[in-house]
Structure formats: C-alpha cells, structure tokens
Scaffold this active site. Sequence first.
Site, PDB file in Angstrom:
ATOM      1  CB  THR A  17      -0.913  -0.013   1.241  1.00 18.39           C
ATOM      2  OG1 THR A  17      -1.552  -1.293   1.298  1.00 18.39           O
ATOM      3  CG2 THR A  17      -1.965   1.054   1.162  1.00 18.39           C
ATOM      4  CE  LYS A 129       0.640  -4.005   4.036  1.00 14.91           C
ATOM      5  NZ  LYS A 129       0.591  -2.583   3.814  1.00 14.91           N
ATOM      6  CD  GLU A 162       2.067  -5.825  13.003  1.00 13.98           C
ATOM      7  OE1 GLU A 162       2.926  -5.219  12.365  1.00 13.98           O
ATOM      8  OE2 GLU A 162       1.455  -6.809  12.540  1.00 13.98           O
TER       9      GLU A 162
END
Length: 261
Positions: A17, A129, A162
């Site tokens: 992204t 990711k 996270e």
Amino acid sequence: VPVADRGLHYGDGLFETIAVVAGQPCLWDRHLSRLRLGCERLAIPVTDPAQLRREADTLCRGVERGVLKLLLTRGEGGRGYRPPLEPVPRRILSLHPWPDHPSTSWQQGVRIRWCDTPLGLNPRLAGIKHCNRLEQVMARAEWSDPGIAEGLMCDADGQVVEGTQSNLFLWRGGELLTPSLARCGVAGIGRGLLMELAGESAIRVREGAVSRDQVMAADGLLLSNALIGVWPVAALGEHNFDPAHYPRDLLARMMERIHLP
Ligand SMILES: Cc1ncc(COP(=O)(O)O)c(C=O)c1O
C-alpha cells in the site's frame, strides 16, 4: 480476476500500500524490496520491477494525492493447496483516495486501544506483507468509535507486536524500542524509515521483546505506516501520554520524508 486465482482462494499473494504524491509512488524502492522478499519467501516468481514501475506510473499520472495498492498473487491453478510448478503471477494495481485522517494527528497525537485478537506465531511469514490478513480484520472489528485511531495487538504469547495497520515504537529515556518482528508482524516501510531517521539523529533504537507493562511505562508511543508517516499516541485506553515528551524534530523529519518519491 478469474475465479481460480489463488489470491482469492488462499490469500496466496502479497501486497503493498503505497502513498502517491504529485503523480509519484513514494518510497518505491523500499516497497519493491519488501515485495521481493515476500516473493522469495513464498516462492512466487519476481515480476520485472521496471514493468511494475511503468504500470504504477501510468496509473499515478496526474494524481496529486492518493493511494496505490499493488497486489501480486500466485495466479491461477494447482490442485487444492498445492501450488502450480510454474506459476504465472497476477498483478493487480488499483488507485484509491487518500484516507481522511486529520492532518493534525502527527502533531496532536491519536487515541488508541488494546485489541483482544492475538497474532499467531510463524517466523516464515513474519515481516512480509502477505494477503492473509484475517487477524487484522478481526482486530479492527473490535471497535467502531471513530475517535479511536488504532488498536495494539499482542502475539499468542502475550508479547506486544504492532498496531492493526501500523508498527509501534516505545519512547523512553530518549531512546526508541520497537517490538521484534522475528515471529510475526509486518516489517513496515514506515518502521524502517523511522529507524533510519532516528539513527541519523543519534537516537538509539532497539528491537526486542515488548510487554504490555513496558508499553504502559513508556514516556510515549509512536505508530508508523507508509501512508500516515508517524503518529504520536496521546492516549492508550484511559492512560494519557504527555505530548511534551515526544521527539518533535524526529517526527517532523519523518513527516517531511515519508511523502517523497
Ligand atoms: C499489519 C500491519 N503492520 C504494519 C503496517 C505498516 O506497514 P507500512 O509502514 O509498510 O505501511 C501495516 C500497513 O498496512 C500493516 O497492515
């Protein structure tokens, strides 16, 4: 997208992204490095970076501010889970509006909370990711209050890892501590950049195990992400952090740098 695409069936793919500013995808080389690492881990053939760049540039042309999502799946085929011997990866590039986060968040700080959904431990998937994001989907479904900007997630052993869409830094005694991502979590582009900028400012950054108690005892918390840059945390649940304690210069440098090509 054909129904047989493995990205759809198994989350068998990777994504990035990327912030787009003035027609340019920002921090492109860093995004491509993480994508390449993901391809190596999952044994998905690496797409020619020049081709990806040409496609990204075509899509981003004339876009003042937006978000480029780059999805790379293993493509179609294979019997059941077994991947095809010669996969033909599929590239899906899409352009999205800039998220409407308040532009003052990085100065005033955000309110966040804890999530209950744990992150599973898997060193082989840690850092990349990949497209299996059900843990984040479940965690993000835990709250609907628009005043809460992010939720913190712990792993199955209770260590803090996270945010649902960001990486975490603890600010304490003039140093930064960020959770190790050896067993789970996404190694964010924002995280890498913030660590580098801290190093340039002679701020020590350590990676290691982080407990909930350490988080609560920090002088402050920072969240990083390739779109937002960095957000200082003003409150975690009922606990307030004093914005005066944050390393303002570092935050300003991060915000300047994050949206450059
Ligand atoms: C689970 C998770 N961790 C961390 C991040 C931050 O990554 P980046 O800095 O590359 O945006 C994201 C970004 O969406 C994420 O989804």
